[in-house]
Design a protein around this motif. Sequence first.
Motif, PDB file in Angstrom:
ATOM      1  N   ASP A  80      -5.070   5.954   8.663  1.00  0.00           N
ATOM      2  CA  ASP A  80      -3.738   5.272   7.798  1.00  0.00           C
ATOM      3  C   ASP A  80      -2.775   6.072   8.014  1.00  0.00           C
ATOM      4  O   ASP A  80      -1.931   5.095   8.311  1.00  0.00           O
ATOM      5  CB  ASP A  80      -4.557   4.944   6.398  1.00  0.00           C
ATOM      6  CG  ASP A  80      -3.875   3.590   5.675  1.00  0.00           C
ATOM      7  OD1 ASP A  80      -4.097   2.792   6.631  1.00  0.00           O
ATOM      8  OD2 ASP A  80      -3.180   3.792   5.179  1.00  0.00           O
ATOM      9  N   ARG A  88      -2.422  -1.721   5.447  1.00  0.00           N
ATOM     10  CA  ARG A  88      -2.275  -0.485   5.116  1.00  0.00           C
ATOM     11  C   ARG A  88      -3.643  -0.158   3.689  1.00  0.00           C
ATOM     12  O   ARG A  88      -3.762  -0.898   3.259  1.00  0.00           O
ATOM     13  CB  ARG A  88      -1.241  -0.520   4.401  1.00  0.00           C
ATOM     14  CG  ARG A  88      -0.458   1.020   3.752  1.00  0.00           C
ATOM     15  CD  ARG A  88       0.280   1.789   4.387  1.00  0.00           C
ATOM     16  NE  ARG A  88      -0.057   2.990   4.340  1.00  0.00           N
ATOM     17  CZ  ARG A  88       0.568   3.772   3.266  1.00  0.00           C
ATOM     18  NH1 ARG A  88       1.832   3.553   2.976  1.00  0.00           N
ATOM     19  NH2 ARG A  88      -0.112   4.956   3.593  1.00  0.00           N
ATOM     20  N   PRO A  91      -3.249   2.530   0.218  1.00  0.00           N
ATOM     21  CA  PRO A  91      -1.690   1.958   0.114  1.00  0.00           C
ATOM     22  C   PRO A  91      -1.071   3.043  -1.051  1.00  0.00           C
ATOM     23  O   PRO A  91      -1.960   4.919  -1.916  1.00  0.00           O
ATOM     24  CB  PRO A  91      -1.967   0.783  -1.280  1.00  0.00           C
ATOM     25  CG  PRO A  91      -2.784   0.038  -1.162  1.00  0.00           C
ATOM     26  CD  PRO A  91      -3.885   2.024  -0.353  1.00  0.00           C
ATOM     27  N   ASP A  92      -0.021   3.665  -1.354  1.00  0.00           N
ATOM     28  CA  ASP A  92       1.011   4.527  -1.699  1.00  0.00           C
ATOM     29  C   ASP A  92       0.215   4.781  -2.844  1.00  0.00           C
ATOM     30  O   ASP A  92       0.264   4.408  -4.405  1.00  0.00           O
ATOM     31  CB  ASP A  92       1.990   4.329  -2.019  1.00  0.00           C
ATOM     32  CG  ASP A  92       3.260   5.454  -2.774  1.00  0.00           C
ATOM     33  OD1 ASP A  92       2.823   6.123  -3.009  1.00  0.00           O
ATOM     34  OD2 ASP A  92       4.163   4.796  -2.594  1.00  0.00           O
ATOM     35  N   SER A  95       1.680   3.995  -5.913  1.00  0.00           N
ATOM     36  CA  SER A  95       2.499   2.634  -6.985  1.00  0.00           C
ATOM     37  C   SER A  95       0.309   1.989  -7.410  1.00  0.00           C
ATOM     38  O   SER A  95      -0.082   2.908  -8.052  1.00  0.00           O
ATOM     39  CB  SER A  95       2.434   1.851  -5.719  1.00  0.00           C
ATOM     40  OG  SER A  95       0.315   1.814  -4.824  1.00  0.00           O
ATOM     41  N   GLY A  98      -2.056   1.054  -5.218  1.00  0.00           N
ATOM     42  CA  GLY A  98      -2.315   2.857  -4.685  1.00  0.00           C
ATOM     43  C   GLY A  98      -3.579   3.063  -5.942  1.00  0.00           C
ATOM     44  O   GLY A  98      -4.675   3.387  -5.717  1.00  0.00           O
ATOM     45  N   SER A 213      -6.122  -7.050  -2.995  1.00  0.00           N
ATOM     46  CA  SER A 213      -5.267  -7.688  -2.780  1.00  0.00           C
ATOM     47  C   SER A 213      -5.510  -8.928  -1.332  1.00  0.00           C
ATOM     48  O   SER A 213      -6.425  -8.663  -1.361  1.00  0.00           O
ATOM     49  CB  SER A 213      -3.792  -6.520  -1.913  1.00  0.00           C
ATOM     50  OG  SER A 213      -3.870  -6.245  -0.859  1.00  0.00           O
ATOM     51  N   THR A 217      -8.049  -3.444   1.994  1.00  0.00           N
ATOM     52  CA  THR A 217      -7.862  -1.041   1.523  1.00  0.00           C
ATOM     53  C   THR A 217      -8.717  -1.130   2.125  1.00  0.00           C
ATOM     54  O   THR A 217     -10.033  -1.546   2.278  1.00  0.00           O
ATOM     55  CB  THR A 217      -7.161  -1.397   0.296  1.00  0.00           C
ATOM     56  OG1 THR A 217      -8.622  -1.639  -0.716  1.00  0.00           O
ATOM     57  CG2 THR A 217      -6.153  -1.903  -0.061  1.00  0.00           C
TER      58      THR A 217
END
Length: 275
Positions: A80, A88, A91-92, A95, A98, A213, A217
Motif C-alpha cells: 500500500d 488505499r 488509511p492513515d 484518522s 485508519g 468505506s 480496505t
Amino acid sequence: MAAPSSRFTLYMSGTSYFAQKVLMALFAKNEPFAERLVDQNVNDNYESWYMKLNPLGKVPVLEDRGKFIPESDDIIDYLDKELPQGPRLVPDPSSDLGREVAHCRKLLNVNVIVIIFGLAYNPHLSPDYTAAKTRKELDDIIDGKIAKLERYATENPDLRDAYLAKIPPLQQRKELCSNPEVVQRALDDLQTTLDEVEAKLMKGSQGETWLLSCDLTAADISLAVLLRRLSLCGLTSLYFSPTKRTALHKYWQRLQTLPAYSKLSDIANKYGVKA
Ligand SMILES: N[C@@H](CCC(=O)N[C@@H](CS)C(=O)NCC(=O)O)C(=O)O
C-alpha cells in the motif's frame, strides 16, 4: 499474470490462506507480479533455500528487487505504501478510518488454523463438510513433517534453530485440532466476531459498499479471505444466510462480483486446488 519483468514476486502456495490476502491486495492494486510456487504439500517451505529467505518457513513472502518481506499483513502495508494506484488499503492510522481499519484487521485475525485443521479432524462440527482424510492420515502428515524438520535440522546446522522451532506448533496442532471442544470454542468465538462485523455493516448500510468505506480496505481483505474459507469449510449457514446476519450475507454476495476477489478462484483453479 506472471510477467517476467514484474517488480514483485510472490512466494506462495495454491492453498495458502495468508497468501490469498496478499494476492487480493495485488489484484486490488492491479499490480502485475510473478508467482513462485512453494508447495506446502511437499514441504517446499522447509527447503533450505526458502528457510534462508524466511526462517519462519511460512508462505507468503513478497520479493521486491531482492528484498524479502514475510507476514501477510506487513506485505499488504508495504504494497500500500509502494503502490499509489487502486484503493488505499491502509488509511492513515491517525484518522478515524485508519483506526477502524486497524481494529478490524486485528478483530478478523482469528485462529483459522484451528478452524481449518480442526474441521479436518472433526468434520461433524460443520454443517456441510466431508472429511477427505482420516484422523490417522492427518496425524501421519504431521508426523511426517516433524520427521522431515528433524532431519533438515541435522543436515543444515546453520538453520537448526529455525527448523526445530517449527516442531512444537505442529505437535500442538495435532493436540488442539483433534480436540472437538477446542474447535467448537473457535467456531463459537467466531460468532461473536461476526456479530461485531454485522453491526458495522448495518451501521454503514447508508451507502458504504465495503466494510468501513466505499473503497476496499485491508479490513475487507481480511474479511473476504475469512468468509471464503468458511465457505470452503461448509460453515456458511452457521454464520450467515438470507435470514441470519443479513448484512454479512449481502456483503458476501457483493464480494463475488469484485474482480480482486474472484481472481482468487483463477489462482486456485490454476493450481488445481480448492482454496
Ligand atoms: N502470520 C503469517 C502466517 C503465515 C502462515 O501461517 N502460512 C501458512 C500457510 S497459510 C504456512 O506457511 N504454514 C506452513 C508452516 O507453518 O510450516 C502471515 O500472516 O503471513
